[in-house]
Design an enzyme around this catalytic site. Structure first.
Site, mmCIF file in Angstrom:
data_model
loop_
_atom_site.group_PDB
_atom_site.id
_atom_site.type_symbol
_atom_site.label_atom_id
_atom_site.label_comp_id
_atom_site.label_asym_id
_atom_site.label_seq_id
_atom_site.Cartn_x
_atom_site.Cartn_y
_atom_site.Cartn_z
ATOM 1 N N ASP A 111 4.584 -4.860 13.466
ATOM 2 C CA ASP A 111 5.834 -4.848 14.213
ATOM 3 C C ASP A 111 5.570 -4.421 15.644
ATOM 4 O O ASP A 111 4.741 -3.528 15.886
ATOM 5 C CB ASP A 111 6.842 -3.886 13.580
ATOM 6 C CG ASP A 111 8.215 -4.512 13.447
ATOM 7 O OD1 ASP A 111 8.532 -5.408 14.242
ATOM 8 O OD2 ASP A 111 8.979 -4.098 12.558
ATOM 9 N N HIS B 244 8.322 -8.451 23.392
ATOM 10 C CA HIS B 244 8.909 -7.503 22.436
ATOM 11 C C HIS B 244 8.144 -7.440 21.124
ATOM 12 O O HIS B 244 8.352 -6.514 20.334
ATOM 13 C CB HIS B 244 10.371 -7.873 22.175
ATOM 14 C CG HIS B 244 11.273 -7.640 23.347
ATOM 15 N ND1 HIS B 244 12.120 -6.561 23.438
ATOM 16 C CD2 HIS B 244 11.444 -8.351 24.499
ATOM 17 C CE1 HIS B 244 12.787 -6.618 24.579
ATOM 18 N NE2 HIS B 244 12.399 -7.698 25.245
#
Length: 782
Positions: free
Chosen positions: A663, A451
Site C-alpha cells: 500500500d 499516491h
C-alpha cells in the site's frame, strides 16, 4: 567550519549579495564538475552552465574561473553561451572576456626542472598519468590501487622536491596526485590580482567570494582572509582556511541560485526555472493560481430525474486543497465520473461559484474509460506498482488510449491556465499530462505526486513502456512519493535506464540530473484531516453509536478491518491469520470478534468477483468451525459505510488490523488512530504499508502480512496488552497523526516546489526491518 545552511543565514553572505559589485571566483574540477579518471570527461554538474550563463549577464557580477587546467580546456568543458574570464594553470594563463589570451613567461631553470620531472616519470612507466600544463607538470594517481597510488605519490613528491629545490619551483600534492609548478603560479596570486583590479575600478564598493575544493585553493583562501568569503567545496569536512563548507553539487547549485535571485535577475530566474531551479522572481511563494489535476473531480454527480446535482467530496485531500484553491481562484481538472451520459456541466458552474474555485470536467467515452482507466491504469499500473506483476495485462491498445486521455487532460489544462500557474498532477492515471503540456507548447511549472507505491527496478522493468513513463515523469519540476523506499526505487530505475543519472542533496527532497534536465524528487507521506476525525469521534452521537456496537459484542474485544475490495489489501491472508490465532490460542475463542468492513469495488470485473467469493467462503469456513451458541467469531459487512458510521466502528474497536500486502500509505491506519478518542486501541500494521515508516517506533505492531503465524501472534499480543501500555502507544500514534496532518502535507509539497533551500526538508525514515524482535508473551490485560 560552518555549513551551507549557516552561510545562507549569515551576515557575510547577505553583505555579499547586497554589494553593488560582486567578484565571484570559482575553481573548476571538484567545484563545478566531478572528479573523473578521464579528465576530458569532467563535465559540469547539471544546472551549472545555465546558472553561470545567467550570472555573467547580470550587471554587478564578475565571474572568474580559476583552475589548474589550461584555459582552453576549461572553456571547452564549460561550453558557455556567454564568455567568462578564466585563469588557467594556476594563473600561468589568462583568457579575458574579449578573447585575448596571455601567458606568463617561464625561466630556463623552471623549464629544465619540468623536463627532468617528465624524464623521471616516463622512466618509471608513468607517462600516461602525466598532465602537461603551462609552468607545471601534474602526475595523476587516480585509477591506481590505493597501495600503488600511495607509493607513487610518496616517491614522486621526493623526486619532484629534489628537482624543484634550485629551480624556483614548488611541489604540491592535490586530491589525486602531485604537481610540480612554478612558485610564481598559484591561485593566491590570481586572487591578489583580481582584488587589486576590483579596488582600482570600484574602491571598497565591492565584495568577493572564492569557491575551491583542494590544497591548490588554500593560497586563495589565505589571501581572502578578512577580505571576502572563502568556501570549501567538499563532501566531508577537512582542515582548511575556508570559513564555510559546501557539499557538491547540491549546495554549490543552491549557492549559485541564491546569487542569481539576489538582485535584478527576473529574466535570468525565468530561464533557470526551465531546469527546475528556484521559484522565479526570487521568491518562495507560488506566483499564480494552483491548478489541481486528478483522475476524478472532488465531487459526486447525482442524477435526480432529468437534472444533475453535485455533492461535494469529504476526503482529506479536498479539505486541505480547497482553501488554497479558493484563495488563489484556482481550478480542479478531472473526470466527472459519468461516462457517455450527456452533458452534466451546468451544476459544476454553480458549485464553482459557491466554492470559490472552478471545476473543469473531462468527459470520457466508454472506450476511453475502459482502456485508459480500467485497462492501463488498473490492469497494468495498479498491479505492477503493487508488486503483482503476474496480474498485469500488457495490452498495447491500453497504452494508446492512456496517452490519448492524458493528451485530452493536457489540452484542457493548457487552454484554461496561464504561464504563472502551478499545475499539481495527482497519481498514476495522469503521468503523461506534463509531457503533453510541453508538447503543446504550454510551458507550465508542474509537480506530480504518486499516491501508490513505486516498484523496484526488477518489477518496473517489466513494463513495456518503462522508459517513456520515466521520461514523462521527468517533465515535472517536482516528483513526490509517499515513502523513502518509493523514492529510492524511482531513483534506482532512473539509474538503470539512464546510466548518467546524477543525484545530489540530502533530506527528504533531492535533485536528480538526467539528460541535461534537473528534477526535484521528494518524500511526502500523505495524511488525513486529523481534526475532522477527532471531532467527529468525540461527538455524543458517535460515542452512543460506538457503545451500541460494543454492547452488541458483549464482553469481547473487537478487531476491525476496513478495506476496499482489492487483492492488494490482503483480506484472505488476514482471515487466515484470524483462523490461525483461534486455532493456536484457544483462549481467544469467545473473547474476540473480528468485524470485516469490505467496501464494494469494480464488481463487474470477474477477478474482483472471485476475490469477493473467496473472502465470503473463508468467513463461512471460519464461522462454521468456531461458532458456538452466543458467539460468532467473524462479522462480515459488504457495503459502504457513511463517515459517522465508520468513525463509530473506529472508536468501538479495541484493535485495528491493517495488513495490506502492499500500500502506498493506507489512511485507514491514520483514521483509526485519529478516531480513537479514548486512546485505548491497538494497531496491527503491515510492514508494506507506507504508514509503517512513520509508525514503526510509536507502538504499532508491525507484521509481515504474508506471515500468517506472525500476524496471529501480534493479534494475541495486542489482546493481552495492559491498559496503560495500550494508552501510551496509542497516544504516540495519535500525536504523530495530529502533527502530520493533511494540511501539513499540502504545505510541504508546495514548499518543496518553490523553496530554494532543500536542506530544510528533514529526511523521513523507512521501515527498519532489522529492528523487529519476536513478539514476547505479555501479561494478562488488566
Amino acid at each position: 567550519m560552518r555549513d551551507w545552511t549557516q552561510l545562507l543565514r549569515s551576515r557575510e553572505f547577505h553583505s555579499l549579495l547586497a554589494a553593488p559589485h560582486k567578484l565571484l571566483m570559482l575553481d573548476y574540477d571538484g567545484t563545478l564538475a566531478p572528479f573523473t579518471a578521464d579528465r576530458t570527461k569532467a563535465i559540469p554538474y547539471l544546472g551549472v552552465r545555465k546558472l553561470l550563463d545567467a550570472l555573467t549577464r547580470i550587471q554587478g557580477w564578475r565571474v572568474v574561473i580559476v583552475s589548474g587546467r589550461h584555459t582552453a580546456a576549461v572553456a571547452a568543458l564549460l561550453d558557455l553561451k556567454h564568455p567568462v574570464e578564466i585563469f588557467g594553470c594556476h594563473g600561468g594563463e589568462r583568457l579575458e572576456l574579449s578573447g585575448v589570451h596571455t601567458r606568463m613567461e617561464l625561466g630556463p631553470a623552471l623549464g629544465k626542472a619540468l623536463a627532468d620531472a617528465r624524464f623521471w616519470a616516463e622512466g618509471q612507466g608513468l607517462g600516461e598519468h602525466l598532465e602537461f600544463k603551462h609552468g607545471c607538470l601534474a602526475l595523476h594517481v587516480r585509477g591506481m590501487t590505493p597501495q600503488r597510488a600511495a607509493e607513487v605519490t610518496a616517491e614522486a613528491s621526493r623526486i619532484f622536491g629534489r628537482i624543484a629545490a634550485n629551480a624556483g619551483a614548488e611541489v604540491l600534492p592535490f586530491d589525486g596526485g602531485v604537481e610540480l609548478r612554478s612558485a610564481a603560479f598559484n591561485k593566491g596570486q590570481v586572487v591578489e590580482r583580481l582584488l587589486a583590479e576590483e579596488t582600482a575600478a570600484h574602491g571598497e564598493n565591492f565584495a568577493a567570494v572564492y569557491l575551491g575544493d583542494d590544497l591548490t585553493d588554500e593560497d586563495a583562501y589565505r589571501v581572502l582572509e578578512g577580505r571576502g568569503l572563502s568556501l570549501l567545496v567538499s563532501r566531508k569536512r577537512k582542515p582548511s582556511r575556508a570559513s564555510h563548507l559546501l557539499r557538491p553539487p547540491g549546495d554549490v547549485l543552491e549557492f549559485l541560485q541564491s546569487c542569481l535571485v539576489s538582485g535584478n535577475v527576473a529574466s535570468a530566474a525565468v530561464q533557470t526555472n526551465e531546469q527546475g531551479f528556484g521559484p522565479g522572481q526570487g521568491g518562495e511563494q507560488m506566483p499564480g493560481r494552483l491548478i489541481v489535476v486528478s483522475n476524478r473531480l472532488p465531487v459526486t454527480l447525482v442524477r435526480e430525474g432529468e437534472n444533475w446535482t453535485v455533492m461535494a467530496g469529504k476526503g482529506g485531500l479536498v479539505t486541505a486543497l480547497a482553501p488554497v484553491l479558493r484563495d488563489r481562484g484556482g481550478l480542479w481538472v478531472g473526470s466527472s465520473g459519468q461516462v457517455g451520459e450527456g452533458d452534466p456541466t451546468a451544476p459544476f458552474a454553480q458549485f464553482s461559484k459557491e466554492a470559490g474555485y472552478s471545476l473543469l470536467p473531462i468527459e470520457l467515452t466508454e472506450a476511453e474509460h475502459r482502456n485508459y482507466y480500467e485497462g492501463f491504469s488498473n490492469e497494468i499500473i495498479w498491479p505492477l506498482f503493487h508488486d503483482f506483476q503476474s496480474r498485469c495485462n500488457f495490452v498495447p491498445a491500453y497504452w494508446t488510449s492512456y496517452l490519448d486521455v492524458n493528451r485530452k487532460f493536457a489540452r484542457t489544462v493548457a487552454e484554461n491556465s496561464r504561464p504563472d500557474d502551478y499545475i499539481w498532477i495527482h497519481d498514476y492515471h495522469l503521468m503523461h499530462v506534463a509531457h503533453f503540456l510541453r508538447e503543446q507548447g504550454a510551458n507550465r511549472r508542474c509537480g506530480f505526486f504518486l499516491h501508490i507505491p513505486f516498484p523496484a527496478p526488477d518489477i518496473f522493468l517489466k513494463l513495456p513502456w518503462r522508459k517513456q513513463v520515466l521520461q514523462a515523469l521527468l517533465e515535472h519540476e517536482l516528483v513526490g512519493f509517499q515513502t523513502l523506499g518509493d523514492r529510492r526505487n524511482f531513483l534506482r530505475c532512473l539509474q538503470v535506464l539512464f546510466p548518467r543519472t546524477e543525484v545530489w542533496g540530502r533530506g527528504s527532497v533531492v535533485t536528480v540530473g538526467v539528460n541535461n534536465r534537473s528534477v526535484r524528487v521528494g518524500t511526502f507521506p500523505i495524511s488525513i484531516d486529523f481534526a475532522a476525525f477527532a471531532k467527529l469521534a468525540a461527538k455524543r452521537d458517535t460515542a452512543k453509536a460506538a457503545s451500541k456496537i460494543r454492547e452488541a459484542f458483549k464482553d469481547c474485544k473487537i478487531l476491525l478491518g476496513v478495506d476496499r475490495l482489492d487483492y492488494s489489501k490482503g483480506v484472505p491472508q488476514r482471515l487466515a491469520s484470524v483462523h490461525n490465532a483461534l486455532t493456536r490460542y484457544p483462549e481467544l475463542r469467545g473473547r474476540i470478534n473480528y468485524v470485516q468492513v469490505l467496501v464494494p469495488s469494480r464488481e463487474g470485473v470477474s477477478e474482483y468477483q472471485e476475490l469477493k467469493n473467496e473472502i465470503e467462503r473463508l468467513v463461512t469456513q471460519i464461522n462454521g468451525e468456531f461458532t458456538v451458541p452466543g458467539w460468532v467469531p467473524i462479522h462480515h459487512l459488504y457495503r459502504n459505510l457513511s463517515r459517522p458510521e465508520l468513525v463509530a466502528y473506529y472508536r468501538a474497536a479495541d484493535i485495528a488490523l491493517v495488513t495490506p500486502l502492499r500500500d502506498g500509505m493506507n489512511l485507514v491506519a491514520k483514521e483509526y488512530c485519529a478516531s480513537n478518542a479514548t486512546e485505548a486501541g491497538a494497531l496491527i500494521l503491515s510492514e508494506f504499508a507506507g504508514a509503517a515508516a512513520q509508525f514503526q517506533r510509536l507502538g504499532a505492531f508491525l507484521v509481515n502480512p504474508y506471515d500468517i503465524q506472525e500476524v496471529a501472534d501480534a493479534l494475541n499480543a495486542a489482546c493481552q496488552l495492559p491498559v496503560l501500555e495500550r494508552k501510551m502507544r496509542m497516544h504516540k500514534l495519535r500525536e504523530n497523526v495530529r502533527r502530520n496532518n493533511i494540511s501539513g502535507w499540502v504545505d510541504s509539497f508546495l514548499a518543496a516546489a518553490f523553496s530554494r533551500h532543500l536542506e530544510d526538508f528533514t529526511l523521513f525514515e523507512t521501515v527498519q526491518f532489522h529492528e523487529k524482535r519476536p513478539l514476547q508473551p505479555l501479561p494478562e490485560a488488566s
